[in-house]
Design a protein around this motif. Sequence first.
Motif, PDB file in Angstrom:
ATOM      1  N   HIS A  87       0.828  -1.214   0.000  1.00 24.34           N
ATOM      2  CA  HIS A  87       0.000   0.000   0.000  1.00 24.34           C
ATOM      3  C   HIS A  87       0.861   1.262   0.000  1.00 24.34           C
ATOM      4  O   HIS A  87       0.405   2.342   0.390  1.00 24.34           O
ATOM      5  CB  HIS A  87      -0.953  -0.008   1.205  1.00 24.34           C
ATOM      6  N   GLN A  90      -0.520   4.217  -1.836  1.00 18.01           N
ATOM      7  CA  GLN A  90      -1.645   4.895  -1.181  1.00 18.01           C
ATOM      8  C   GLN A  90      -1.175   5.863  -0.090  1.00 18.01           C
ATOM      9  O   GLN A  90      -1.979   6.560   0.524  1.00 18.01           O
ATOM     10  CB  GLN A  90      -2.607   3.870  -0.563  1.00 18.01           C
ATOM     11  N   THR A  92       0.231   5.002   2.757  1.00 19.85           N
ATOM     12  CA  THR A  92      -0.058   4.486   4.096  1.00 19.85           C
ATOM     13  C   THR A  92       1.034   3.564   4.619  1.00 19.85           C
ATOM     14  O   THR A  92       0.820   2.852   5.598  1.00 19.85           O
ATOM     15  CB  THR A  92      -1.404   3.732   4.092  1.00 19.85           C
TER      16      THR A  92
END
Length: 273
Positions: A87, A90, A92
Amino acid sequence: MSMITGTLSKMRGQLDGVVNYHLPVGEEEVELNNLIGQSLTLSHTGNIFCSACGKKTKKSYSQGHCYPCMKKLARCDMCIMKPETCHFAQGTCREPEWGQQFCMTDHIVYLSNTSGLKVGITRATQIPTRWIDQGATQALPILRVKNRHVSGLAEIALGNWVADKTNWRAMLKGDNADIDLLEESKRLLPLVKEQLSSILSEFGDDAIEELNSNIIDISYPVDQYPTKISSHNFDKNPDVSGVLLGVKGQYLIFDTGVINIRKFSSYEVSVAV
């Protein structure tokens, strides 16, 4: 007899014909190849120290971490075990700088012979270390990809046709026959052509490069493979002792059983040689 005390780390294996193994114990290392055929004792002191922060912990998480470090470090996140769930894009990632260094870099998708044919992935800089850690007797890089996420997607595509796990018990019995990995690569890559094309469409034409590599053969310092596998466990018995018959993967093979050193990373032990 000499005694060394310190925390365990995964064994270092250098490929030089036969793999040459060293066992890190604290700040020192034990040369293992010369000890094969001799008595060796490892005794767990009862202490475990986190490999990241150094604090004492009652239980080891994610191969050598305390619970707080396991929860906050990117190297302990689920995406390390399942790279297709990366991720980073993203925003994150638990540790973006760590992710940039270790995940957003070239990875290799490979075929290997461990307990049989399998597909796997590793950072390009971890060859041949990854194969040695898994106890592979043969390995063949087949794809170079631009990051860990893409390597996971490619591995999943190939995993529909070939195993992506090692049967560690079979690996330790040492009876796997040679495999023509070049022929297996020629067989498998056309089967996943459509999936790889989809990955290229999503991540760019530079996401995947097909390789033209040679098979790497790996031999291990083992005098005798076990016919029946029994495992030592420091959590159940603090003393592991016997005649060292060999080393393969991250396992010490004794005449009394085997022990996975990587499983007990950060355990403090005394080693008597």
